[in-house]
Enzyme design. Structure first.
Site, mmCIF file in Angstrom:
data_model
loop_
_atom_site.group_PDB
_atom_site.id
_atom_site.type_symbol
_atom_site.label_atom_id
_atom_site.label_comp_id
_atom_site.label_asym_id
_atom_site.label_seq_id
_atom_site.Cartn_x
_atom_site.Cartn_y
_atom_site.Cartn_z
ATOM 1 N N HIS A 185 1.117 -1.097 -0.667
ATOM 2 C CA HIS A 185 -0.101 0.023 -0.199
ATOM 3 C C HIS A 185 1.156 1.434 0.124
ATOM 4 C CE1 HIS A 185 -2.921 2.407 0.885
ATOM 5 N NE2 HIS A 185 -2.353 3.069 1.893
ATOM 6 N N ASP A 234 1.051 5.067 -0.545
ATOM 7 C CA ASP A 234 0.273 6.521 -0.465
ATOM 8 C C ASP A 234 1.323 7.540 -1.308
ATOM 9 O OD1 ASP A 234 -1.249 6.347 1.747
ATOM 10 O OD2 ASP A 234 -0.033 5.763 3.170
ATOM 11 N N ASP A 272 -7.544 1.501 1.813
ATOM 12 C CA ASP A 272 -7.343 1.897 3.269
ATOM 13 C C ASP A 272 -8.602 3.824 3.071
ATOM 14 O OD1 ASP A 272 -6.265 3.754 5.252
ATOM 15 O OD2 ASP A 272 -4.597 4.621 4.647
ATOM 16 N N HIS A 302 -5.851 9.888 -0.449
ATOM 17 C CA HIS A 302 -6.571 10.076 0.454
ATOM 18 C C HIS A 302 -6.052 10.308 2.326
ATOM 19 C CE1 HIS A 302 -4.769 5.849 0.155
ATOM 20 N NE2 HIS A 302 -4.918 6.095 1.174
HETATM 21 ZN ZN LIG Z 1 -3.075 4.989 3.080
#
Ligand SMILES: [Zn+2]
Ligand SMILES: *[C@@H]1O[C@H](CO)[C@@H](O)[C@H](O)[C@H]1NC(C)=O
Ligand SMILES: *[C@@H]1O[C@H](CO)[C@@H](O)[C@H](O)[C@H]1NC(C)=O
Length: 994
Positions: free
Chosen positions: A63, A65, A187, A437
């Site tokens: 994951h 970001d 997420d 996000h």
């Molecule tokens: Zn995230």
């Protein structure tokens, strides 16, 4: 590959072009160089499963970001590992290496912003290798947008854009094998119904996420409804907006004890009996127990495990070496009657098995907001966190759409012209990154927020050049063009100093708008002429003291010049302004509170004792409500509480008490009356003020609020709201938009699909407001249109509150590790934020006709540019890119250059079914008769994200528990040029132009 409809050549020039390039050697799917096999990506490449066993789909994933604790580029390079150990370039290097070692291994990749950065740096042989992995389904893209967008604070137009950007790169790089089948939002902190609707229209077969309310989850576990069919639109005919939705078992993390990343401490599989600590039996037993217990809360004999987490797989060998062994040893038990089958898989392979299971699924029609992970931990603070960044992101979208449109309308000269080289790509990428996000959500560290803003500013710089070139081409004037980005605080050096200048107002909407222009000036009297040379009403008023305070040393205007401009659809008009030598001096404000102000449409009353609003009447419809408004702050919890030690922070809203403090029970006011506007200026405290503005020709009331620096000398964190208390009988209901599109009904202490035990009376009743909210009863609807995403709620009957600003002293322990305490160079003592709210009072059956266009007008606002002095007499002062305004129900969502000779156009029906008596009907637009300057040669329809031809869009069909199986009806249109739009429909066209 070749479809029947392909033969319809005249209508499908683009397809023809694609066909030609296909035969001329540009193979969209090069054969694997080593195997010589044709691609077996997608569902074909999934490993076999065992029908009589419990199949455990192991999904190796990372994951990543797109900015959070570090900036997107720091994450890419693995810079600043002192903040967080994370380097995406190494992840991709290492994963590719490890995938090559064993053809059974699988990996999914999600964030195209990172993959794109990595891809550009690879050698051609590496690119070839990666293509082969993709074609064999060993490396699979899921989601595939530029980032994994936030769902609460993003506007649908920017979400569609960022998905389009990422998916286009994947298609162009990998062809069909690069098209993700599954949407993956593991997420984001709550899930919007409009996101599900968009994903369905983008052709995804299913959607997986990790976070939902803890009460909702435990109920769904008990009823095996963690997998469901989300019907995400009340207007679109099923299954257009139906999306199969799966809730992952453990957020997006591996099961306890099975994390083999270098960042984890779980024991590796020690499988040499000659060595110490042999643990294969233990590992197998623990794994089988976890798998069996997980299967108790899902419906089929397939379960999924997410083997990865944040920025994992930097040394992928650790993960894969242990996963290889896990699969071998667990499956070896099958010889002795073991009933668990473990396999390398991907979300789409798992989804395919669920589809094959041919079951029925619970139907859901509401959304997943708000999200709480514990009784006092509601993630409703980020709906408002970083309000200045949220506004900057929203205005950047407006600027980007204008830039895109002018790139099309101005032709190739706009990219390279008299003002140099400009582009829209930089801002497209900056906006796409900002949808992440932890970007527009406001949940990033301060230095990362600064980086997002810097990217947007850079993008806008590049666009300004393009816009100047385009306007030069369209107007025939190459006079230098000045942009004033700080008009909201009355700063614009040109208008402050100039005696004669012109203002070009570009309107990105496909209908004419009447727009109030408000410019900082120093003269006392001006003459303003419209594009036809006709004088227009104008008004000069003094700059308010709160504006002077907030602009500080950035400008010196004493006054503001106001006039109304009628801007044509998708075009511009130019007004000229000259200083008058001996005009009348401007009126000075009156120190009294008027009992009312009014125009033809509205009357606004004030309480003369307090200076507060007291009522609102619509004079056309003869409606009247009581309406008071004031400003309050909730005392943010510092974590020292009886029930929980959760403080308020960037993510979480947790007031210490349900009763907010009033900032002042009365406002000092002054008022100004004039031909263009009537203003009542209210000062509530040194850090809260507001201007109530009623323009002479507008049906809505404007409230311009200024909040900050929020004082923290008392060591109390503050969450500042404005609250409207009305006589409307709301019976606990209020309504908010989902990502700026469909409206959702909210009810106090209530969730439509489960029985809520409410534990936070304020935070647990907050919802995202993207562009508007309303309260209503039988007679009256009060709609509030906001200029950015904010959180809000209706805590008392007749009341609607909106959180405007937050300043907090503690971190809320969700990872960002910083209190949300914004300061800047200009505001070292705390950020000041200014914004606007529009209020509209209508009878409910007519309200949508007012608030839909109003909200679009706030999202896509006119762009002002200025030229000093007299314009050359040959200058074209007015232009429209359309032959005529589009019908009121139709919104032009996207007009952007796609490649040399094609454009992407999105048209949207902006009303819901049954919402409007006049506008909720299907409407037909003739594309060929739309544009005034573009000659269209061909049209092809695409899916919403423009990475698939519409007629190739085939999605899995799913049966809801209700039993009915919706079948999509095909609508026959009379001609390829005629596009019929039904309520809430968005249609995406690729137009070939000359
Ligand atoms: Zn995230
Ligand atoms: C799915 O189930 C339905 C009814 O339960 C049945 O009629 C249908 O044939 C099944 N389809 C497949 C592909 O097995
Ligand atoms: C995908 O990319 C290929 C190669 O650039 C292009 O020919 C094709 O038209 C694209 N498909 C879509 C649906 O855009």
């Amino acid at each position: 590959m070749i479809r029947a409809s392909f033969l319809d050549m005249a209508a499908r020039c683009l397809h023809l072009a694609a066909l030609l390039s296909f035969f001329s050697g540009a193979l969209p799917f090069p054969l694997g160089p080593e195997t010589g096999k044709s691609p077996t990506c997608g569902y074909e490449s999934c490993h076999a499963t065992q029908p009589d066993m419990l199949n455990v789909h192991l999904v190796p994933h990372t994951h990543d970001d797109v900015g959070w604790l570090k900036t997107v580029d720091q994450y890419f390079y693995g810079d600043r590992n002192d903040i967080q150990h994370a380097g995406v370039q190494y992840i991709l290097d290492s994963v590719v290496d490890q995938l090559l070692k064993n053809p059974d291994r699988r990996f999914i990749y999600v964030e195209t912003a990172f993959f794109y950065r990595w891809w550009r740096q690879q050698s051609s042989s590496m690119k070839q290798t990666v293509k082969q992995l993709v074609e064999e389904g060993r490396l699979e893209f899921v989601n595939g947008g530029w980032c994994m967008s936030d769902e609460a604070t993003t506007h649908y137009s920017s979400v569609i854009d960022q998905m389009t950007l990422g998916l286009r790169f994947l298609n162009e790089t990998f062809g069909l094998c690069g098209r993700p089948r599954v949407a993956w939002h593991i997420d984001p902190f709550g899930h919007a119904r409009e996101h599900a609707s968009m994903f369905a229209q983008m052709g995804y077969d299913g959607f997986f996420f990790g976070r939902l309310d803890y009460q909702d989850r435990s109920l769904r576990m008990a009823t095996k409804e963690q997998e469901l069919l989300w019907r995400a639109s009340e207007s679109l005919t099923p299954p257009m907006a139906d999306l199969f939705t799966g809730i992952l078992p453990n957020g997006y993390n591996p099961p306890t004890g099975f994390c083999w990343d270098q960042s984890c401490d779980d024991p590796p599989i020690r499988d040499d009996p000659e060595l110490e600590d042999y643990n294969v039996d233990d590992v197998v037993n623990r794994f089988v127990a976890i798998a069996n217990s997980q299967s108790m809360v899902y419906k089929t004999n397939h379960i999924i495990m997410t083997m990865g987490s944040d920025f994992q797989y930097e040394n992928a060998n650790l993960w894969y070496k242990n996963l290889d062994k896990l699969i071998r040893y667990v499956n070896a038990e099958q010889a002795d009657g073991g009933k668990v089958n473990v396999l390398y898989s991907t979300p789409s392979c798992y989804l395919q098995e669920l589809h094959r299971a041919n079951r029925t699924w619970a139907l859901k029609t509401d959304d997943f907001f708000p999200y709480a992970d514990a009784p006092h931990d509601f993630w409703t603070g980020y709906f408002t966190s970083r309000p200045a960044l949220k506004r900057y992101e929203r205005i950047s979208n407006s600027n980007l759409q204008t830039c895109n449109q002018l790139e099309v309308l101005g032709g190739p000269d706009s990219r390279k012209g008299p003002f140099g080289e400009g582009d829209s790509q930089t801002l497209k990428e900056a906006m796409a990154v900002a949808q992440h996000h932890d970007a527009v959500s406001g949940t990033e560290k301060q230095h990362v927020a600064n980086d997002y803003a810097r990217r947007l500013a850079n993008g806008w710089q590049r666009c300004q050049v393009l816009v100047s070139n385009s306007l030069a081409a369209l107007s025939g004037s190459t006079a230098e063009r000045i942009y004033c980005d700080n008009l909201n605080i009355s700063v614009c050096p040109l208008t402050e100093a100039s005696k004669k200048f012109s203002v070009n107002v570009y309107n990105p909407l496909a209908r004419p708008v009447s727009y109030p222009v408000r410019l900082p000036v120093n003269g006392s009297s001006y003459e303003v002429k419209d594009a036809n040379g006709k004088p227009v009403d104008c008004q000069v008023l003094p700059v308010s003291s709160s504006t002077k305070e907030v602009r500080r040393s950035r400008g010196y205007a004493l006054r503001e010049l106001l006039f109304q401009v009628e801007a044509p659809p998708l075009g511009f008009t130019t007004s000229s302004v000259s200083l008058l030598k001996d005009g009348p001096p401007p009126a000075s404000p009156s120190p009294r509170t008027p009992t009312s102000i009014q125009n033809k449409f509205l009357r606004v009353t004030f309480d003369p004792d307090t200076g507060l609003l007291s009522g609102l009447s619509n004079l056309e419809t003869k409606q009247s409500i009581k309406l008071t408004q004031n400003f309050y702050w909730y005392n943010a919890s510092d974590g020292n509480n009886t029930h929980s030690n959760q403080p308020s922070g960037a993510y979480i809203f947790r007031p210490n008490s349900s009763t907010p403090f009033i900032i002042s029970s009365s406002a000092k006011t002054e008022s100004i009356q004039g031909v263009v506007v009537q203003e009542v200026r209210q000062v509530f405290s040194p850090w809260v003020s507001q201007v109530v503005r009623l323009y002479s020709d507008r049906r809505e009331l404007e409230l311009e609020w200024t909040v900050g620096p929020v004082p923290i000398g008392d060591d109390l964190g503050k969450e500042v709201i404005t609250r409207f208390d009305t006589s409307i009988k709301t019976s606990e209901y209020f309504y908010t938009d989902s990502n700026g599109r469909e409206m959702l009904r909210r009810r106090k202490d209530f969730r439509p699909s489960w029985t809520l035990r409410q534990s936070e009376p304020i935070a647990g009743n907050y919802y995202p407001i993207n562009s508007r909210a309303f309260i209503k009863d039988e007679e009256d609807q009060l709609t509030v249109v906001t200029d950015r995403s904010q959180g809000g709620g209706s805590i008392h009957n007749g009341s609607l509150e909106i959180m405007l600003h937050r300043r907090l002293l503690y971190d809320d322990v969700r990872g960002v590790a910083e209190p949300l305490n914004e300061t800047s160079d200009i505001f070292p003592e705390g950020l000041v934020v200014r914004g606007g709210i529009l209020l509209s009072l209508q009878p409910p059956p007519r309200a949508a006709d007012a608030h839909r266009p109003l909200a679009q007008q706030v999202v896509l606002q006119p762009l002002l540019s200025f030229t000093e002095g007299e314009l050359h007499p040959d200058t074209r002062l007015e232009f429209s890119g359309l032959q005529a305004a589009l019908p009121p129900a139709v919104h032009l969502l996207t007009l952007t250059q796609w490649d040399e000779d094609s454009l992407l156009l999105r048209l949207e029906h902006q009303f819901q079914t049954g919402e409007s008596k006049v506008n909720s009907e299907p409407v037909t637009v003739n594309l060929q008769k739309m544009f005034s300057t573009l000659k269209l040669l061909g049209v092809s329809e695409m899916n919403l994200s423009a990475n698939q031809w519409k007629d190739e869009m085939k999605r899995f069909d799913w049966t809801p528990q209700t039993g009915e199986k919706p079948l999509l009806k095909e609508f026959q249109e009379r001609s390829v040029w005629e596009a019929t739009l039904r309520p809430m429909e968005i249609r995406t066209f690729l137009l070939r132009v000359r």
